[in-house]
Design a protein around this motif. Structure first.
Motif, PDB file in Angstrom:
ATOM      1  N   VAL A 130       6.571   8.089  -4.206  1.00  0.00           N
ATOM      2  CA  VAL A 130       5.240   7.797  -3.721  1.00  0.00           C
ATOM      3  C   VAL A 130       4.566   6.428  -3.978  1.00  0.00           C
ATOM      4  O   VAL A 130       3.910   5.631  -3.169  1.00  0.00           O
ATOM      5  CB  VAL A 130       4.128   8.993  -3.639  1.00  0.00           C
ATOM      6  CG1 VAL A 130       2.869   8.627  -2.965  1.00  0.00           C
ATOM      7  CG2 VAL A 130       4.695  10.396  -3.279  1.00  0.00           C
ATOM      8  N   ALA A 131       4.545   6.320  -5.279  1.00  0.00           N
ATOM      9  CA  ALA A 131       4.116   5.065  -5.830  1.00  0.00           C
ATOM     10  C   ALA A 131       4.815   3.653  -5.082  1.00  0.00           C
ATOM     11  O   ALA A 131       4.207   2.868  -4.952  1.00  0.00           O
ATOM     12  CB  ALA A 131       4.442   4.901  -7.198  1.00  0.00           C
ATOM     13  N   ALA A 132       6.434   3.727  -5.123  1.00  0.00           N
ATOM     14  CA  ALA A 132       6.952   2.945  -4.362  1.00  0.00           C
ATOM     15  C   ALA A 132       6.476   2.708  -3.044  1.00  0.00           C
ATOM     16  O   ALA A 132       6.286   1.332  -2.420  1.00  0.00           O
ATOM     17  CB  ALA A 132       8.381   3.106  -4.384  1.00  0.00           C
ATOM     18  N   LEU A 133       6.123   3.522  -2.302  1.00  0.00           N
ATOM     19  CA  LEU A 133       5.527   3.529  -0.845  1.00  0.00           C
ATOM     20  C   LEU A 133       4.074   2.795  -0.948  1.00  0.00           C
ATOM     21  O   LEU A 133       3.924   2.009   0.029  1.00  0.00           O
ATOM     22  CB  LEU A 133       5.533   4.841  -0.206  1.00  0.00           C
ATOM     23  CG  LEU A 133       6.929   5.392   0.352  1.00  0.00           C
ATOM     24  CD1 LEU A 133       6.812   6.901   0.630  1.00  0.00           C
ATOM     25  CD2 LEU A 133       7.217   4.476   1.474  1.00  0.00           C
ATOM     26  N   GLY A 134       3.500   3.225  -1.920  1.00  0.00           N
ATOM     27  CA  GLY A 134       2.011   2.778  -2.181  1.00  0.00           C
ATOM     28  C   GLY A 134       1.969   1.330  -2.447  1.00  0.00           C
ATOM     29  O   GLY A 134       1.274   0.458  -1.943  1.00  0.00           O
ATOM     30  N   GLU A 135       2.908   0.982  -3.210  1.00  0.00           N
ATOM     31  CA  GLU A 135       3.177  -0.698  -3.518  1.00  0.00           C
ATOM     32  C   GLU A 135       3.678  -1.173  -2.367  1.00  0.00           C
ATOM     33  O   GLU A 135       2.790  -2.268  -2.027  1.00  0.00           O
ATOM     34  CB  GLU A 135       4.240  -0.537  -4.666  1.00  0.00           C
ATOM     35  CG  GLU A 135       4.593  -2.000  -4.985  1.00  0.00           C
ATOM     36  CD  GLU A 135       3.081  -2.470  -6.002  1.00  0.00           C
ATOM     37  OE1 GLU A 135       2.825  -3.599  -5.683  1.00  0.00           O
ATOM     38  OE2 GLU A 135       2.308  -1.836  -6.549  1.00  0.00           O
TER      39      GLU A 135
ATOM     40  N   ALA B 288      -0.789  -4.374   3.454  1.00  0.00           N
ATOM     41  CA  ALA B 288      -2.275  -4.007   3.575  1.00  0.00           C
ATOM     42  C   ALA B 288      -1.994  -2.816   4.743  1.00  0.00           C
ATOM     43  O   ALA B 288      -2.995  -2.955   5.533  1.00  0.00           O
ATOM     44  CB  ALA B 288      -2.730  -5.204   4.596  1.00  0.00           C
ATOM     45  N   LEU B 289      -1.495  -1.927   4.390  1.00  0.00           N
ATOM     46  CA  LEU B 289      -1.631  -0.499   4.895  1.00  0.00           C
ATOM     47  C   LEU B 289      -2.071   0.543   4.140  1.00  0.00           C
ATOM     48  O   LEU B 289      -2.049   0.636   2.981  1.00  0.00           O
ATOM     49  CB  LEU B 289      -0.047  -0.124   5.119  1.00  0.00           C
ATOM     50  CG  LEU B 289       0.969  -0.764   5.742  1.00  0.00           C
ATOM     51  CD1 LEU B 289       2.341  -0.421   5.710  1.00  0.00           C
ATOM     52  CD2 LEU B 289       0.631  -0.984   7.232  1.00  0.00           C
ATOM     53  N   ALA B 290      -3.278   1.114   4.931  1.00  0.00           N
ATOM     54  CA  ALA B 290      -3.954   2.239   4.335  1.00  0.00           C
ATOM     55  C   ALA B 290      -2.849   3.431   4.192  1.00  0.00           C
ATOM     56  O   ALA B 290      -1.815   3.342   4.933  1.00  0.00           O
ATOM     57  CB  ALA B 290      -5.242   2.636   5.057  1.00  0.00           C
ATOM     58  N   PHE B 291      -3.071   4.272   3.127  1.00  0.00           N
ATOM     59  CA  PHE B 291      -2.170   5.241   2.879  1.00  0.00           C
ATOM     60  C   PHE B 291      -2.518   6.641   2.887  1.00  0.00           C
ATOM     61  O   PHE B 291      -3.534   6.908   2.125  1.00  0.00           O
ATOM     62  CB  PHE B 291      -1.390   5.051   1.363  1.00  0.00           C
ATOM     63  CG  PHE B 291      -0.206   5.521   1.108  1.00  0.00           C
ATOM     64  CD1 PHE B 291       0.524   6.652   2.124  1.00  0.00           C
ATOM     65  CD2 PHE B 291       0.113   5.389  -0.166  1.00  0.00           C
ATOM     66  CE1 PHE B 291       1.773   7.002   1.537  1.00  0.00           C
ATOM     67  CE2 PHE B 291       1.562   5.958  -0.415  1.00  0.00           C
ATOM     68  CZ  PHE B 291       1.964   6.899   0.093  1.00  0.00           C
TER      69      PHE B 291
ATOM     70  N   ARG C   5      -2.981   7.771  -8.338  1.00  0.00           N
ATOM     71  CA  ARG C   5      -2.392   6.989  -8.857  1.00  0.00           C
ATOM     72  C   ARG C   5      -1.052   6.248  -8.067  1.00  0.00           C
ATOM     73  O   ARG C   5      -0.698   5.131  -8.466  1.00  0.00           O
ATOM     74  CB  ARG C   5      -1.899   7.687 -10.149  1.00  0.00           C
ATOM     75  CG  ARG C   5      -3.021   7.927 -11.200  1.00  0.00           C
ATOM     76  CD  ARG C   5      -2.498   7.742 -12.500  1.00  0.00           C
ATOM     77  NE  ARG C   5      -3.707   8.257 -13.374  1.00  0.00           N
ATOM     78  CZ  ARG C   5      -3.506   9.498 -13.916  1.00  0.00           C
ATOM     79  NH1 ARG C   5      -2.424  10.445 -13.771  1.00  0.00           N
ATOM     80  NH2 ARG C   5      -4.643  10.147 -14.704  1.00  0.00           N
ATOM     81  N   ALA C   6      -0.680   6.650  -7.370  1.00  0.00           N
ATOM     82  CA  ALA C   6       0.520   6.282  -6.251  1.00  0.00           C
ATOM     83  C   ALA C   6       0.075   5.441  -5.181  1.00  0.00           C
ATOM     84  O   ALA C   6       0.653   4.997  -4.249  1.00  0.00           O
ATOM     85  CB  ALA C   6       1.565   7.372  -6.084  1.00  0.00           C
ATOM     86  N   GLY C   7      -1.243   5.317  -5.158  1.00  0.00           N
ATOM     87  CA  GLY C   7      -1.799   4.421  -3.943  1.00  0.00           C
ATOM     88  C   GLY C   7      -2.437   5.053  -2.665  1.00  0.00           C
ATOM     89  O   GLY C   7      -2.982   4.637  -1.824  1.00  0.00           O
ATOM     90  N   VAL C   8      -2.401   6.433  -2.854  1.00  0.00           N
ATOM     91  CA  VAL C   8      -2.839   7.166  -1.670  1.00  0.00           C
ATOM     92  C   VAL C   8      -4.401   7.069  -1.682  1.00  0.00           C
ATOM     93  O   VAL C   8      -5.206   7.195  -2.430  1.00  0.00           O
ATOM     94  CB  VAL C   8      -2.394   8.742  -1.792  1.00  0.00           C
ATOM     95  CG1 VAL C   8      -3.191   9.580  -0.578  1.00  0.00           C
ATOM     96  CG2 VAL C   8      -1.099   8.875  -1.763  1.00  0.00           C
ATOM     97  N   ASP C   9      -4.809   6.824  -0.493  1.00  0.00           N
ATOM     98  CA  ASP C   9      -6.243   6.695   0.088  1.00  0.00           C
ATOM     99  C   ASP C   9      -6.899   8.030   0.362  1.00  0.00           C
ATOM    100  O   ASP C   9      -8.080   7.987   0.007  1.00  0.00           O
ATOM    101  CB  ASP C   9      -6.394   5.528   1.193  1.00  0.00           C
ATOM    102  CG  ASP C   9      -5.935   4.356   0.452  1.00  0.00           C
ATOM    103  OD1 ASP C   9      -6.334   3.726  -0.348  1.00  0.00           O
ATOM    104  OD2 ASP C   9      -5.113   3.675   1.339  1.00  0.00           O
TER     105      ASP C   9
END
Lengths: 333, 333, 333, 333
Positions: B152-157, B163-166, B190-194
């Motif tokens: 997930v963190a790799a996708l979030g990164e 500039a994608l919301a997640f 922590r993996a960038g999920v909004d």
């Protein structure tokens, strides 16, 4: 002692029982054994074939109906104080894809064929102006007034002449019928209503409202729109079960009668302050801010309407003692 | 013996108890004493400040999140088999006002940074093509696979770079976490999920799903959108109460563990037929139509997936005996 | 020497003349004396009664048609490379209120009854999946291939069986007809097409495209939708005048023949590099990046398609000398 | 002798010349050499950096602006007689995705800070009621009245306090400025206007209106919305060229002055019949139906407004003789 709104009251014990009883594995969505009974149960109630779909809110029932009845480029005639205009956060615009609410006047939030006709006549019949396509009334109204069957029929008649679809927001239809004793068929489909939001949540239900389609050919479309709006619950059996419990032995009418009776007690005590005749379970009173404060400090909770006006709503489970105390307190102001 | 879907299972007794317990007068909508606890309860669970809103369906949770994260003219990157694409009746288009789902491939309905990057790169950056604005993943996926926190963190990164919301559809997030033992914080914010659709209905809830906003500044907008979509229930206390009951003593994790364990029993018995590793509570098997018929006639109910494939889903309350009998039946095919 | 696209070419002198000639006071919008002739002019052209509305872009023509043919909750079957999917910024979602494009495959962006039937069959007939309601094809296709009348009729036949409305994006219909010599009636309404976007801008028009409705009962709705989308120009006479000028003496066909002829010159010179047969006015070639650079440095401008591929488009006013030079340059690569 | 509306007048010869002159191959859409000049030309005119996009109608300009300024769930405060409410077929609802027009009163279709503040104050700040997010005024108004810079600035100031975005429909801004002699900067961005629909079509243009964004960061979004609404014409050079011709030597101001002067001639002759002061190029008169018929039979064409009222509009090219004859005819009634 709370008289703020009937929509926060407890659910009736039989409704809770029905939910508990339905809490076992069944087919998901509306494929369950309870939901399967709804069309027949409501067809029997209305004395004609209907399609009956549960949703969780009156807003959803109203706006799914409007979306099926009015094209995105059409207009919906309603009262300026209608719930769909005032209290649904623009949901009609969202569900219909931008249809326009055309706002009419009338005492007590009631519409008449004359006001509707006048509004239609004021609209130029060209592509520049939004053409009226649907009429929506609330019964009982937002001010607790009741449309008689003959009044609805007159609106329905006009609607037919003007090619208007006809929606009724019946969030408190039970209270209206408990008040007049008229037949539910006469007030709805026999009067020309195409789709009805039939309220249960304010009347002892937990979270199931019904959308009743008298134009049964709309059911497939509405079922898709319901899913698409995220309103097709996984465990629909719990929705259907509670509504079936409300229908059983006319619990819905008994509950409405109880709420109305409580309202009458207060109305009698406040007869010189009434802003509108009390025909259902809502009471609007002229009360100064000083008087309002006195009522509040005596433990009564209610809604401040406009300056110098308050709104009281009674519920199916309003305690007689609280009602009597409120009546006395108002009389003593 | 039903293995069709977890979304039709019974609600957990503690959930029912909580609903019954909350069935008394309180403030309407989400002004009640239960709903008031949600932000704090979920902030504690996630170890960061979140906003937590109940809704009745995963479709509503997903699409309210997407509407807040993606403009009407934007694109939402998701897997071709994602629930939002396949099973929500076009709800994302409705809620967002016409945003476009951009469909990606990947085994087991999983996305990788590579597939996402490739899809973005294939889109000309001009006004003629819909630009990607949001990424949505399902965890566990529609095939029962689990994203690890690092994935997930790799996708979030990547999402940040582009500039994608997640958004994460966590209809079965409980099952994913029960499977990996990873921290809910690591797999989400922590993996960038909004924004997270956090599922409870498939996991012992009655009809409350949660929309968790890690970008807390979106809460006001989402609250309005929820109302506008007809999803603000009158008796919200019943929604919040059941979720609080699920959080208490980690009932949600216990339930998910039970479902996963049942799935493992079946997976072991069917190891040579597995289409995907069984990482949560869904099992996809290669089963001929003749074999499928034999299982059905033995009393097992399940979902026909594609020709020669079946899907089995276990629930929190799946009976051990039924699971064992199914395992034996499959082994004996 | 520009071969990038036909949509940037000059307008034909007769079109300019017609605009200038119409530049005097007349009734606004589409109430003018030119617009009043359109229904009759196009009904004569098609040999059946049609309604004919001008709009300024193909996107508007396509999406107004789709909005009239497909409900917001329906699906539109089209090719993966269709202009409505690839190059209209999500306009179909906007105009329809969120309808879903269902993307099909097929060489040269052509659809066949088989691929359409297969796509329909893959969709479960329930409320969870978006049901196909409309079929849209582009003729000539985005790769310059042409549907024969019999091919369209086969699609139309299937569409009828599957209850699909049928839209044709005819941005380059003139080129298609100039190529096959078939009758415009046979390729459209006789083959089951309900609504046609009839392109003029790429073919010598200035900024008027036509939306032709064979289902004439849709005209009132489309006229409202056109206004509501901001596409009802004040001085509509200038729109109608240029289209009438294009119809006069079949100027539209002459222009298309000129463009096609230029394309054939290039096609003959590049026969070993063709990615698709050249049936209209687009040529897709296998050209290495080194070769592409050589062509550019020789003064030719064109569109880089995919790596190793270029697209050339010829216009009605493409100069013979430039065409010949390009043909020679390609032959000499 | 036509006084129905300025939007049907001829285009100015210099506009036609510019179109003809631009009629040669150039880059498509807005990539051409004329469109490339617009930002600079309008930035110079306004004395601040702006983004300037052409569209073909005032409806498109207004509604693209509103869609960028107001979320789908927001409210747009405007006058009850505003063009966006009365004459755009519900386009604001379509473009914004369902935002609500909140209708205010005020003589001559003018708003004041007081009426705006009062309307805002009447809206409960909760999720049930649509919250105002944008203010839209028309200058000159639909009754031909003009906002002075100070009046706009007062509205802009209030807007800032209330967090309202600010849109001006300047379909007849040229007439307003020609009337007051005030600076275009003072009446727009210096007064707090965020986006301006700047009309040219009623003032000698052919079919190009301008959307001017003072909040330049909105330009990318608006460009996408324009394409998505089908408003990105292929041969945009023709749009830009005509607007540049209008700007040259202040042709737009000269044209507006001519129209206003004609209106003054009529106003002086009808001073005892004026419903509103004549501040731009519209004249509203009290005229009985018998008098109205007399004017018509004398060859004058105009718009019947309400019973006993007519509307006359003068254009940039209104012939002096016709104006004088109309003035005499009215004086002689």
């Amino acid at each position: 002692m709370r008289f703020v709104s009937d929509n926060a009251a407890a659910a009736h014990p039989k409704v809770i029982e029905a939910i508990v009883e339905s809490n076992r594995l069944d087919t998901a969505y509306d494929g369950d054994s309870y939901s399967a009974q709804l069309d027949a149960a409501f067809s029997a109630l209305f004395g004609t074939e209907v399609k009956a779909l549960w949703v969780t809110t009156g807003t959803a029932a109203n706006c799914l109906a409007l979306a099926a009845l009015c094209p995105p480029y059409g207009g919906i005639l309603c009262h300026r104080d209608a719930h769909i205009e005032v209290d649904e956060a623009g949901a009609p615009g969202f569900f219909t894809g931008g249809a326009k609410l055309i706002l009419l006047d009338g005492p007590g939030a009631k519409l008449t064929p004359e006001t509707v006709a006048e509004a239609c006549d004021a609209i130029r019949d060209d592509v520049h102006q939004v053409q009226p396509r649907t009429l929506s009334v609330t019964n009982a109204t937002e001010y607790g007034l009741v449309y008689r069957a003959a009044e609805v029929a007159a609106l329905g008649e006009l609607g037919k002449q003007r090619a208007l679809a006809f929606h009724m927001d019946g969030a408190r239809l039970a209270n209206a019928l408990a008040s007049t004793g008229e037949s539910i068929a006469d007030v709805t489909w026999r009067a020309g209503v195409d789709a009805l939001s039939f309220g249960f949540v304010k009347n002892g239900g937990l979270n199931a409202e019904m959308l009743i389609l008298f134009r049964t050919e709309l059911a497939d479309e509405v079922a898709v729109r319901r899913k698409r709006a995220g309103h097709l619950l996984s465990k629909g059996r719990m929705m259907a079960a509670q509504v079936l419990a409300m229908l059983k032995d006319n619990l819905w009418l008994d509950n409405a009668r109880a709420a109305n009776a409580a309202a009458q007690v207060i109305a009698r005590a406040a007869s010189d302050r009434l802003l509108y005749p009390v025909e259902a379970n809502e009471i609007f009173l002229r009360v100064s801010s000083e008087e309002s404060a006195r009522l509040r400090s005596a433990g009564f909770d209610f809604y401040d309407w406009r300056p110098g006006e308050i709104r009281l709503v009674t519920s199916w489970d309003q305690q007689a003692e609280a009602v009597d105390r409120l009546a006395s307190a108002i009389a003593a102001l």
